[in-house]
Design a protein around this motif. Structure first.
Motif, mmCIF file in Angstrom:
data_model
loop_
_atom_site.group_PDB
_atom_site.id
_atom_site.type_symbol
_atom_site.label_atom_id
_atom_site.label_comp_id
_atom_site.label_asym_id
_atom_site.label_seq_id
_atom_site.Cartn_x
_atom_site.Cartn_y
_atom_site.Cartn_z
ATOM 1 N N MET A 24 -3.919 3.517 -1.243
ATOM 2 C CA MET A 24 -3.902 2.738 -2.485
ATOM 3 C C MET A 24 -3.220 1.407 -2.207
ATOM 4 S SD MET A 24 -2.738 5.805 -5.082
ATOM 5 C CE MET A 24 -1.340 6.212 -4.021
ATOM 6 N N ARG A 25 -3.794 0.320 -2.713
ATOM 7 C CA ARG A 25 -3.253 -1.014 -2.447
ATOM 8 C C ARG A 25 -3.198 -1.845 -3.721
ATOM 9 N NH1 ARG A 25 -4.966 -2.958 3.516
ATOM 10 N NH2 ARG A 25 -5.241 -0.912 4.480
ATOM 11 N N GLU B 276 2.283 2.209 -10.525
ATOM 12 C CA GLU B 276 1.528 2.854 -11.593
ATOM 13 C C GLU B 276 0.351 3.683 -11.058
ATOM 14 O OE1 GLU B 276 0.618 -0.489 -14.045
ATOM 15 O OE2 GLU B 276 2.595 -0.524 -15.002
ATOM 16 N N ILE B 277 -0.386 3.158 -10.076
ATOM 17 C CA ILE B 277 -1.503 3.944 -9.548
ATOM 18 C C ILE B 277 -0.980 5.108 -8.706
ATOM 19 C CG2 ILE B 277 -1.921 2.621 -7.404
ATOM 20 C CD1 ILE B 277 -4.962 3.001 -8.057
ATOM 21 N N ASP B 278 0.186 4.934 -8.114
ATOM 22 C CA ASP B 278 0.837 6.037 -7.405
ATOM 23 C C ASP B 278 1.157 7.178 -8.376
ATOM 24 O OD1 ASP B 278 2.226 7.160 -5.030
ATOM 25 O OD2 ASP B 278 4.007 6.860 -6.239
ATOM 26 N N ALA B 279 1.643 6.820 -9.567
ATOM 27 C CA ALA B 279 1.956 7.823 -10.585
ATOM 28 C C ALA B 279 0.689 8.537 -11.070
ATOM 29 C CB ALA B 279 2.678 7.163 -11.759
ATOM 30 N N ILE B 280 -0.405 7.778 -11.171
ATOM 31 C CA ILE B 280 -1.685 8.374 -11.575
ATOM 32 C C ILE B 280 -2.129 9.418 -10.556
ATOM 33 C CG2 ILE B 280 -4.158 7.897 -11.853
ATOM 34 C CD1 ILE B 280 -3.326 5.180 -13.109
ATOM 35 N N LEU B 281 -2.010 9.085 -9.272
ATOM 36 C CA LEU B 281 -2.387 10.038 -8.226
ATOM 37 C C LEU B 281 -1.581 11.324 -8.344
ATOM 38 C CD1 LEU B 281 -3.810 10.795 -5.528
ATOM 39 C CD2 LEU B 281 -1.848 9.756 -4.361
ATOM 40 N N LYS B 282 -0.275 11.204 -8.463
ATOM 41 C CA LYS B 282 0.587 12.392 -8.519
ATOM 42 C C LYS B 282 0.264 13.248 -9.741
ATOM 43 C CE LYS B 282 4.346 10.230 -5.931
ATOM 44 N NZ LYS B 282 5.637 9.531 -5.999
ATOM 45 N N LYS B 283 0.049 12.598 -10.881
ATOM 46 C CA LYS B 283 -0.272 13.335 -12.097
ATOM 47 C C LYS B 283 -1.596 14.088 -11.942
ATOM 48 C CE LYS B 283 -1.056 12.733 -17.064
ATOM 49 N NZ LYS B 283 -1.133 11.761 -18.195
ATOM 50 N N THR C 172 -10.378 10.047 -9.069
ATOM 51 C CA THR C 172 -11.289 8.904 -9.015
ATOM 52 C C THR C 172 -11.657 8.412 -10.416
ATOM 53 O OG1 THR C 172 -13.172 10.428 -8.771
ATOM 54 C CG2 THR C 172 -12.256 9.471 -6.763
ATOM 55 N N LYS C 173 -11.759 9.326 -11.374
ATOM 56 C CA LYS C 173 -12.060 8.921 -12.753
ATOM 57 C C LYS C 173 -10.887 8.142 -13.350
ATOM 58 C CE LYS C 173 -13.628 10.752 -17.222
ATOM 59 N NZ LYS C 173 -12.590 10.108 -18.065
ATOM 60 N N ALA C 174 -9.672 8.696 -13.229
ATOM 61 C CA ALA C 174 -8.489 8.032 -13.797
ATOM 62 C C ALA C 174 -8.173 6.730 -13.077
ATOM 63 C CB ALA C 174 -7.285 8.972 -13.735
ATOM 64 N N ALA C 175 -8.294 6.727 -11.754
ATOM 65 C CA ALA C 175 -7.979 5.528 -10.973
ATOM 66 C C ALA C 175 -8.998 4.428 -11.220
ATOM 67 C CB ALA C 175 -7.913 5.874 -9.489
ATOM 68 N N SER D 222 0.834 -1.205 0.000
ATOM 69 C CA SER D 222 0.000 0.000 0.000
ATOM 70 C C SER D 222 0.866 1.252 0.000
ATOM 71 C CB SER D 222 -0.932 0.020 1.219
ATOM 72 O OG SER D 222 -0.188 0.097 2.419
ATOM 73 N N LYS D 223 0.314 2.303 -0.549
ATOM 74 C CA LYS D 223 0.908 3.633 -0.476
ATOM 75 C C LYS D 223 -0.171 4.591 0.005
ATOM 76 C CE LYS D 223 4.639 3.263 -3.896
ATOM 77 N NZ LYS D 223 5.740 3.639 -2.979
ATOM 78 N N ARG D 224 0.212 5.459 0.941
ATOM 79 C CA ARG D 224 -0.757 6.378 1.525
ATOM 80 C C ARG D 224 -0.185 7.793 1.531
ATOM 81 N NH1 ARG D 224 -2.127 2.431 6.703
ATOM 82 N NH2 ARG D 224 -3.373 0.915 5.542
#
Length: 450
Positions: free
Chosen positions: A317-318, A327-334, A277-280, A242-244
């Motif tokens: 995120m898990r 990859e989902i971490d990168a989506i959040l940052k973007k 939320t849309k991208a994730a 997980s990343k928080r």
């Protein structure tokens, strides 16, 4: 047994079902689905060589003595559990409970016991060959604030109090394993270190076990066994990563009327949530190992008629996949950067600024069921008539698993309810079985010495 959706019987059922009333059709498919899921959760079967190893081990007279002593010590185990539970231990404030734990280990008898640089309790029981070290761990901390009433209420064989199952039961189990080994005069090849680890829960972010596997650690660990939650046969060999983050948008703040038009962090945060939320959602709906995201907390602002100077949210995120977690971490940052940029370009006065504060990072990983430690755990559970089920979870074992060091998390046994709630309870239903499981796995991994 239904083993695949390609099974002809499934297709025959489907063909017949489409001719029936739609409600009967749904019932049939639901039944088939549940049966399939049940089949997939069948307990695992140990390899013969490890079953033989455990059967041979349990015939040893000293082991038989230790197993009997675990039953004999049942009342003392409960007493220790209550004593430890009634000492508050929220993350970052485990010191008082840790000091009591040191006293309890010392009273039972170990070669040395101490508290390390981050607050972990380490109790060393030396083996014949101190080139290897096996750890038996239970985390000290709970999720509850320091002021929480942790007095234990007793009704028959049920004990109710915040943290009673998660994780003071496991802490008491370690003490009983040690005492049973001492009474039976069991000697091992490897050193054994009993660990009371800090910071497993929430924002503790596994800080205790992260330290133990760092260069600053007092010990070098070759095998790791944690006790923490779950049904009695659960054996965790996979780490759910997980990343928080705490995401914070900041602005000047002002009066809702007099400063109308000034950059509003809440408005920026709303846009950020929508973008992410849309991208994730699009990403997690793709094929691949399960990945999740959750916005768990939102805050900021001073009053209904004030433009806030700060707006924040906490995101979890898990993923079972290290790559997908990245990859989902990168989506959040973007998405957060885009939200900041888009809002500041929307014609508002002044601007908002973005800060992303990491508040949790648990790595993913998976160990093969063929590893000796995992096979021994499966064999021990089977020997004790506990149905072993290999699982993935988010526990202290995440760290060694990610480093490819043999590691498992096993259950505290009994029957627990309401974990992380004020009405948490643990019932002593065959509670000694999982203590015996912990002892046998520990000794089989450490090796018996004459």
């Amino acid at each position: 047994m239904i083993s695949s959706v390609n099974d002809p019987s499934l297709f025959r059922a489907y063909s017949n079902a489409i001719l029936m009333d739609k409600y009967i059709y749904i019932t049939i498919l639901t039944t088939l689905f549940c049966f399939t899921m049940y089949s997939q959760s069948e307990p695992v079967i140990p390899k013969k060589e490890y079953s033989k190893e455990i059967n041979k081990l349990t015939k040893d007279k000293t082991i038989q003595t230790a197993l009997q002593k675990i039953d004999d010590l049942d009342e003392e185990t409960i007493k220790n559990m209550i004593t430890l539970n009634e000492i508050p231990a929220p993350p970052f404030k485990e010191t008082k409970r840790a000091k009591k734990y040191v006293e309890m280990f010392a009273e039972i008898g170990v070669d040395s016991v101490w508290i390390d640089a981050v607050g972990n309790v380490l109790a060393l029981r030396k083996g014949k060959n101190n080139d290897t070290t096996v750890v038996l761990d239970a985390h000290i901390d709970t999720v509850f604030p320091e002021e929480t009433d942790v007095k234990v209420k007793i009704e028959g064989n049920t004990y109710t109090a915040p943290g009673i199952g998660d994780n003071t039961r496991a802490m008491a189990m370690l003490l009983t394993v040690l005492k049973a080994m001492n009474i039976a005069k069991i000697k091992t090849e490897a050193d054994i270190v009993f660990v009371g680890s800090v910071g497993e829960e929430g924002l503790g972010d596994l800080r205790g076990v992260k330290h133990l596997f760092s260069e600053a650690s007092d010990i070098k660990i070759d095998s790791w066994i944690s006790i923490d939650g779950g049904s009695k046969g659960r054996i965790i060999n996979g780490g759910l990563g997980s990343k928080r983050y705490k995401v914070v948008f900041k602005g000047k703040g002002g009066h809702s009327w007099g400063s109308f038009g000034l950059a509003n962090p809440h408005h920026a945060l709303g846009n950020a949530i929508q973008l992410f939320t849309k991208a994730a959602s699009e990403y997690t709906n793709q094929k691949g190992l399960k990945t999740s995201f959750n916005i768990g907390r939102i805050g900021g602002g001073t009053s209904v008629n004030s433009i806030p100077f700060e707006s924040w949210m906490e995101i979890d995120m898990r993923s079972l996949s290290p790559e997908r977690l990245v990859e989902i971490d990168a989506i959040l940052k973007k998405c957060m950067q885009q939200a900041e940029s888009d809002y500041n370009a929307s014609g508002i006065k002044d601007k908002v600024t973005l800060e992303m504060i990491p508040i949790g990072d648990r790595p993913s990983g998976q160990l093969s069921e063929d590893l000796p430690l995992i096979q021994r755990a499966i064999s021990v559970a089977t020997y004790l008539d506990i149905k072993p089920k290999v699982r993935t979870g988010s526990t202290n074992s995440n760290i060694p698993i990610a480093k490819n060091i043999p590691a498992i998390t096993i259950s505290r046994g009994g029957k627990g309810k309401g974990a992380h709630s004020l009405n948490e309870s643990w019932s002593n239903i065959e509670g000694s079985k999982n203590i015996k499981m912990a002892l046998l796995i520990l000794i089989s991994q450490a090796g018996m010495s004459k």
